[in-house]
Scaffold this active site. Structure first.
Site, PDB file in Angstrom:
ATOM      1  N   ARG A  41       0.818  -1.207   0.000  1.00  0.00           N
ATOM      2  CA  ARG A  41       0.000   0.000   0.000  1.00  0.00           C
ATOM      3  C   ARG A  41       0.858   1.266   0.000  1.00  0.00           C
ATOM      4  NH1 ARG A  41      -5.262  -0.974   1.647  1.00  0.00           N
ATOM      5  NH2 ARG A  41      -5.409   1.222   2.171  1.00  0.00           N
ATOM      6  N   ASN A  99      -3.975   7.243   7.649  1.00  0.00           N
ATOM      7  CA  ASN A  99      -3.981   6.997   6.197  1.00  0.00           C
ATOM      8  C   ASN A  99      -5.008   7.963   5.604  1.00  0.00           C
ATOM      9  OD1 ASN A  99      -4.051   6.095   3.590  1.00  0.00           O
ATOM     10  ND2 ASN A  99      -5.284   4.275   4.056  1.00  0.00           N
ATOM     11  N   GLY A 100      -4.575   8.822   4.686  1.00  0.00           N
ATOM     12  CA  GLY A 100      -5.509   9.777   4.091  1.00  0.00           C
ATOM     13  C   GLY A 100      -4.866  11.140   3.912  1.00  0.00           C
TER      14      GLY A 100
END
Ligand code: BG6
Length: 609
Positions: A27, A100-101
């Site tokens: 990821r 995450n973001g």
């Protein structure tokens, strides 16, 4: 896109977190870190680089604790460095957080917090959240998180812990995925299933606007306003072994070889060859609604977009229905016209690609229906669609998509037949013909894989080439795009996929001995046209590698290298012609010493815009 993980349970927390990071590494892999609470203080370790570098650092000077959180990064704000790596802390180093973001209003928030005396240690947007939690912390981590996220604009999946309110991990989701795995006396929180599967198949998928609190022997969910949320536990069908390399050098090679199985699994249970019928009951739309459909609007990104482009030919040819395909990142900002005779179709391996999800939202905002072709059950695209045709390819770990692509083609072919069947635009004998041929595709894919050694040898001759042109026509034009994308993704070689007929309107200027042309030229309605394009290249001393149909020997005198794939219905050649292009890119990358499974700058699914 980053990967986040949290663990609270009976095992050695550092081992579970490191193992989880390795499984989430696809990821994002430019820096990583872990934070653990040992009953007294929070121990933190972060590195620039890969999980291997974090592991080496921990082997040199180990840390451990009772529970913890960890992160692997795909940089958005702030270059990859130890300071910008997660977990991030508050001023007193009592709260740690992984995110995450993207926080779009982080500069305003940072300014406000700086005025209040907070000290920042990184360039990231994420660190702001740790200081916001600190600002609202009055002894209860959950309520501080709840207040902090109210101030955030953007998308986030967050995990946090605090030594002032210990023995709990809290998390929140608004956009990127967050999943809670419940095992025997242990809890794993993660961005995706691959890090949870080795421990349990029992999961709770957080929806947007939900918060989770996990304590040593229990967990609860509330919404952003603090109301309790009741959630269904989901049992995952995937087997933990599916996320192992099974003896292959790379996940990508394993997944290329898993295509026959993935194609079979995607076909099984959805067709009756005897009755000449396709069953796609998973589409929750009435037959009457589907009967009225006159156009399908396909949106997707990357390799999934290329599958959509092949799907357009299937829908026009088989279901006699018009079809438009667009990049989701463009579609979401278009002023597109929507009417009740149009059906949206999103295609996404992960089901978490932000642009594709946003495109789906735009369709629904206009009252439209949108179904999805997806490889991850329970993902956002599946949950936010009016029905999901799941590709049963199993987990795809290699960043460059392969088995998900061919499985998407199978799902698209089945969907085209299903729509034609419902609309009565396809003759029964044609349904029989198509289904009998689709049933043979998995075995023909096995035969196409037998080119492996030959393609490995061919790739050695082209390692010094820095530019490639891929040409195809009709259903193989998208395969030219996909072949070029694969070479760019993992071999870092500039390559352009082009409609062969378009070459003479520009790219032909690139042709010389150093810019090889990969021509996809199976025996079909446009073979002669592609052969003329090949002659145009040869007339300019170009080098041509061709993928063609078994037995098409006369082509050999016109090209420099030829790779044969089994004969099939002219519409279905993409299932087979793409395989040599996947292998060619694989061997080019391998021989250039690149990290095939985790190519630079890429990530498996991009959950931010
Ligand atoms: C990219 C991946 O980030 O996203 C590609 O590297 C993929 O392999 C693309 O094709 C779209 O992802 P998805 O999951 O929406 O199909």
């Amino acid at each position: 896109m980053c990967g986040i993980i949290g663990y609270l349970g009976k095992r050695k927390a550092i081992d579970v977190l490191l193992d989880g990071l390795k499984r989430l590494e696809y990821r994002g892999y430019d820096s990583a870190g872990v934070a653990l609470y040992n009953g007294e203080s929070i121990l933190l370790r972060r590195v620039k680089g890969k999980i291997k570098d974090l592991e080496d650092s921990l082997n040199k000077s180990p840390i451990d604790g009772l529970y913890g959180i960890a992160h692997t990064r795909w940089a958005t704000h702030g270059r990859p460095s130890e300071e910008n790596a997660h977990p991030h802390r508050d001023c007193k180093e009592e709260i740690v957080l992984v995110h995450n973001g993207i926080i779009e209003n982080y500069l305003q928030l940072k300014e406000e917090l700086l005025k209040e005396g907070h000290k920042f240690a990184s360039e990231t947007d994420s660190e702001v959240i740790a200081h916001l939690i600190e600002k609202y912390f009055e002894g209860n981590l959950l309520s501080a998180l709840k207040k902090a996220i109210k101030r955030l604009e953007g998308v986030f999946a967050i995990l946090a812990l605090s030594k002032k309110d210990p023995f709990k991990i809290v998390g929140a989701r608004s956009g990127p995925p967050l999943i809670l795995g419940v095992g025997n006396e242990e809890f794993i929180l993660s961005s995706d299933l691959t890090a949870i599967l080795p421990y349990t198949k029992d999961v709770y998928v957080l929806e947007d606007g939900e918060i989770v609190e996990v304590i040593s022997d229990n967990f609860k969910f509330i919404d952003f306003s603090g109301n309790p949320v009741k959630k269904e536990m989901k049992r995952i069908s995937w087997d933990p072994l599916m996320v192992e390399k099974a003896g292959y050098k790379h996940f990508m090679l394993k997944e290329i070889y898993e295509q026959p199985m993935a194609l079979r699994e995607t076909l099984i249970g959805r067709v009756s060859i005897e009755r000449g019928e396709v069953f796609l009951g998973e589409i929750n739309l009435s037959v009457d609604f589907l009967k009225k459909i006159e156009k399908v609007m396909i949106i997707a990104c990357g390799t999934s977009l290329h599958a959509g482009l092949v799907g357009k030919y299937f829908l026009e040819n088989i279901a006699k229905i018009s079809c438009e395909v667009d990049y989701a990142s463009e579609f979401r900002y278009r002023d597109f016209i929507w009417d009740e005779k149009t059906l949206g179709l999103s295609i996404s391996q992960s089901g978490e690609t932000a642009d594709t999800l946003a495109g789906m939202k735009e369709i629904r905002k206009r009252g439209g229906k949108v179904i999805t072709i997806c490889n991850v059950d329970g993902s956002t695209a599946v949950r936010e669609s009016d029905g999901a045709i799941l590709t049963h390819a199993g987990p795809e770990v290699g960043v460059a998509s392969t088995k998900a692509f061919t499985s998407q083609l199978m799902a698209l072919a089945l969907f085209a037949i299903y729509l034609g069947q419902i609309k009565g635009t396809i003759y029964r004998e044609n349904i029989f013909e198509f289904l009998q041929e689709l049933q043979k595709i998995p075995q023909k894919a096995e035969i196409a894989l037998k080119n492996d050694k030959k393609i490995e040898n061919i790739s050695s001759k082209f390692l010094s080439c820095s530019d490639f042109l891929y040409l195809g026509r009709w259903v193989n034009y998208p395969i030219a795009l996909e072949g070029a994308l694969k070479l760019k993704e993992i071999a870092y070689v500039h390559a352009e996929g082009y409609p062969a007929g378009e070459m003479k309107h520009g790219p032909i200027a690139l042709i010389d001995e150093k810019t090889p042309v990969f021509a996809i030229v199976p025996k079909d309605r446009v073979e002669q046209k592609v052969l003329s394009n090949i002659s145009e290249v040869k007339a300019r001393n170009g080098i041509v590698l061709a993928v063609t149909t078994e037995g098409n020997r006369e082509i050999e005198e016109n090209v420099d290298e030829v790779i044969y794939v089994p004969k099939t219905h002219e519409l279905f050649t993409p299932f087979l012609t793409v395989i040599p292009l996947q292998l060619f890119a694989y061997y080019m990358a391998l021989k250039k010493g690149h990290d095939v499974d985790q190519p630079r700058n890429l990530a498996k699914s991009v959950t931010v815009e």
